[in-house]
Design a protein around this motif. Structure first.
Motif, PDB file in Angstrom:
ATOM      1  N   ASP A 134       8.743   5.310  13.364  1.00 36.81           N
ATOM      2  CA  ASP A 134       7.407   5.764  13.742  1.00 36.81           C
ATOM      3  C   ASP A 134       6.342   4.812  13.216  1.00 36.81           C
ATOM      4  O   ASP A 134       5.343   4.554  13.887  1.00 36.81           O
ATOM      5  N   LEU A 135       6.560   4.298  12.015  1.00 40.08           N
ATOM      6  CA  LEU A 135       5.628   3.318  11.453  1.00 40.08           C
ATOM      7  C   LEU A 135       5.576   2.074  12.328  1.00 40.08           C
ATOM      8  O   LEU A 135       4.498   1.608  12.687  1.00 40.08           O
ATOM      9  N   ILE A 136       6.734   1.560  12.699  1.00 41.87           N
ATOM     10  CA  ILE A 136       6.788   0.363  13.535  1.00 41.87           C
ATOM     11  C   ILE A 136       6.111   0.618  14.882  1.00 41.87           C
ATOM     12  O   ILE A 136       5.336  -0.212  15.371  1.00 41.87           O
ATOM     13  N   ALA A 137       6.372   1.765  15.490  1.00 41.74           N
ATOM     14  CA  ALA A 137       5.751   2.100  16.773  1.00 41.74           C
ATOM     15  C   ALA A 137       4.228   2.132  16.644  1.00 41.74           C
ATOM     16  O   ALA A 137       3.508   1.615  17.502  1.00 41.74           O
ATOM     17  N   HIS A 138       3.733   2.711  15.564  1.00 46.14           N
ATOM     18  CA  HIS A 138       2.284   2.762  15.339  1.00 46.14           C
ATOM     19  C   HIS A 138       1.713   1.360  15.160  1.00 46.14           C
ATOM     20  O   HIS A 138       0.693   1.014  15.758  1.00 46.14           O
ATOM     21  N   MET A 139       2.365   0.557  14.350  1.00 48.86           N
ATOM     22  CA  MET A 139       1.862  -0.781  14.084  1.00 48.86           C
ATOM     23  C   MET A 139       1.856  -1.638  15.351  1.00 48.86           C
ATOM     24  O   MET A 139       0.991  -2.488  15.514  1.00 48.86           O
ATOM     25  N   ASN A 140       2.801  -1.399  16.247  1.00 54.78           N
ATOM     26  CA  ASN A 140       2.837  -2.149  17.501  1.00 54.78           C
ATOM     27  C   ASN A 140       1.673  -1.801  18.423  1.00 54.78           C
ATOM     28  O   ASN A 140       1.407  -2.534  19.376  1.00 54.78           O
ATOM     29  N   GLU A 141       0.976  -0.717  18.148  1.00 50.11           N
ATOM     30  CA  GLU A 141      -0.197  -0.335  18.937  1.00 50.11           C
ATOM     31  C   GLU A 141      -1.463  -1.041  18.455  1.00 50.11           C
ATOM     32  O   GLU A 141      -2.481  -1.001  19.130  1.00 50.11           O
ATOM     33  N   LEU A 142      -1.396  -1.692  17.311  1.00 48.18           N
ATOM     34  CA  LEU A 142      -2.569  -2.346  16.737  1.00 48.18           C
ATOM     35  C   LEU A 142      -2.644  -3.806  17.178  1.00 48.18           C
ATOM     36  O   LEU A 142      -1.652  -4.391  17.615  1.00 48.18           O
ATOM     37  N   ASP A 143      -3.809  -4.402  17.017  1.00 46.92           N
ATOM     38  CA  ASP A 143      -3.975  -5.808  17.362  1.00 46.92           C
ATOM     39  C   ASP A 143      -3.243  -6.693  16.347  1.00 46.92           C
ATOM     40  O   ASP A 143      -2.862  -6.250  15.259  1.00 46.92           O
ATOM     41  N   ASP A 144      -3.051  -7.949  16.721  1.00 48.24           N
ATOM     42  CA  ASP A 144      -2.268  -8.877  15.905  1.00 48.24           C
ATOM     43  C   ASP A 144      -2.856  -9.088  14.508  1.00 48.24           C
ATOM     44  O   ASP A 144      -2.120  -9.129  13.527  1.00 48.24           O
ATOM     45  N   PHE A 145      -4.162  -9.240  14.425  1.00 47.57           N
ATOM     46  CA  PHE A 145      -4.800  -9.477  13.131  1.00 47.57           C
ATOM     47  C   PHE A 145      -4.577  -8.301  12.191  1.00 47.57           C
ATOM     48  O   PHE A 145      -4.141  -8.473  11.053  1.00 47.57           O
ATOM     49  N   THR A 146      -4.861  -7.108  12.669  1.00 45.15           N
ATOM     50  CA  THR A 146      -4.718  -5.910  11.838  1.00 45.15           C
ATOM     51  C   THR A 146      -3.269  -5.716  11.407  1.00 45.15           C
ATOM     52  O   THR A 146      -2.986  -5.480  10.241  1.00 45.15           O
ATOM     53  N   ARG A 147      -2.357  -5.843  12.349  1.00 44.53           N
ATOM     54  CA  ARG A 147      -0.936  -5.677  12.052  1.00 44.53           C
ATOM     55  C   ARG A 147      -0.457  -6.750  11.078  1.00 44.53           C
ATOM     56  O   ARG A 147       0.237  -6.471  10.112  1.00 44.53           O
ATOM     57  N   GLY A 148      -0.860  -7.984  11.317  1.00 47.48           N
ATOM     58  CA  GLY A 148      -0.402  -9.090  10.480  1.00 47.48           C
ATOM     59  C   GLY A 148      -0.934  -9.055   9.064  1.00 47.48           C
ATOM     60  O   GLY A 148      -0.297  -9.572   8.147  1.00 47.48           O
ATOM     61  N   CYS A 149      -2.075  -8.463   8.871  1.00 48.99           N
ATOM     62  CA  CYS A 149      -2.690  -8.410   7.536  1.00 48.99           C
ATOM     63  C   CYS A 149      -2.459  -7.076   6.839  1.00 48.99           C
ATOM     64  O   CYS A 149      -2.937  -6.865   5.727  1.00 48.99           O
ATOM     65  N   SER A 150      -1.744  -6.182   7.468  1.00 52.59           N
ATOM     66  CA  SER A 150      -1.512  -4.863   6.869  1.00 52.59           C
ATOM     67  C   SER A 150      -0.645  -4.983   5.625  1.00 52.59           C
ATOM     68  O   SER A 150       0.074  -5.958   5.433  1.00 52.59           O
ATOM     69  N   TYR A 151      -0.743  -3.979   4.789  1.00 54.65           N
ATOM     70  CA  TYR A 151       0.027  -3.920   3.550  1.00 54.65           C
ATOM     71  C   TYR A 151       0.897  -2.679   3.620  1.00 54.65           C
ATOM     72  O   TYR A 151       0.398  -1.582   3.797  1.00 54.65           O
ATOM     73  N   TRP A 152       2.204  -2.889   3.520  1.00 51.35           N
ATOM     74  CA  TRP A 152       3.156  -1.777   3.635  1.00 51.35           C
ATOM     75  C   TRP A 152       3.757  -1.459   2.277  1.00 51.35           C
ATOM     76  O   TRP A 152       4.126  -2.350   1.523  1.00 51.35           O
ATOM     77  N   VAL A 153       3.870  -0.183   1.993  1.00 48.54           N
ATOM     78  CA  VAL A 153       4.541   0.291   0.778  1.00 48.54           C
ATOM     79  C   VAL A 153       5.311   1.547   1.159  1.00 48.54           C
ATOM     80  O   VAL A 153       5.112   2.107   2.228  1.00 48.54           O
ATOM     81  N   ASN A 154       6.186   1.967   0.284  1.00 49.28           N
ATOM     82  CA  ASN A 154       6.822   3.259   0.517  1.00 49.28           C
ATOM     83  C   ASN A 154       6.779   4.069  -0.747  1.00 49.28           C
ATOM     84  O   ASN A 154       6.731   3.532  -1.846  1.00 49.28           O
ATOM     85  N   THR A 155       6.754   5.362  -0.579  1.00 48.93           N
ATOM     86  CA  THR A 155       6.759   6.271  -1.719  1.00 48.93           C
ATOM     87  C   THR A 155       8.090   7.006  -1.769  1.00 48.93           C
ATOM     88  O   THR A 155       8.176   8.090  -2.323  1.00 48.93           O
ATOM     89  N   LEU A 156       9.104   6.389  -1.180  1.00 50.30           N
ATOM     90  CA  LEU A 156      10.443   6.943  -1.251  1.00 50.30           C
ATOM     91  C   LEU A 156      10.930   6.857  -2.688  1.00 50.30           C
ATOM     92  O   LEU A 156      10.377   6.130  -3.506  1.00 50.30           O
TER      93      LEU A 156
END
Length: 101
Positions: free
Chosen positions: A64-86
């Motif tokens: 679901d995270l990947i699907a959401h990120m694929n909806e964003l523009d390249d700049f936003t997606r490329g500069c995003s910061y991913w973490v997990n709280t698992l």
């Protein structure tokens, strides 16, 4: 802390500089560090993406995270910061062919 998405077309997708992308990524990291406890409380056991300096989204499933990120523009997606709280591993993860069990 905002949890809304930034759709394609609202950010530059060409012509952005490496300096702009470093600044954006650093702003996303800084937002996480400044709000780590609140984000972890809001999104326990989630995959989290932070973008736009203050946009926070959390997903229980990585797909679901990947699907959401694929909806964003390249700049936003490329500069995003991913973490997990698992749940974190009890000991550091070592990935080496020389590790002995």
């Amino acid at each position: 802390m905002t949890t809304e998405s930034r759709p394609i077309g609202t950010r530059p997708t060409s012509g952005w500089t490496p300096t702009q992308s470093r600044q954006e990524r650093q702003a996303n990291k800084d937002h996480f560090r400044a709000n780590k406890d609140a984000i972890s409380d809001q999104f326990p056991r989630h995959w989290i993406a932070i973008y736009g300096g203050d946009r926070v989204v959390g997903f229980e499933d990585g797909k679901d995270l990947i699907a959401h990120m694929n909806e964003l523009d390249d700049f936003t997606r490329g500069c995003s910061y991913w973490v997990n709280t698992l749940t974190l591993p009890q000991r550091p993860l070592i990935t080496s062919v020389f590790r002995r069990g």
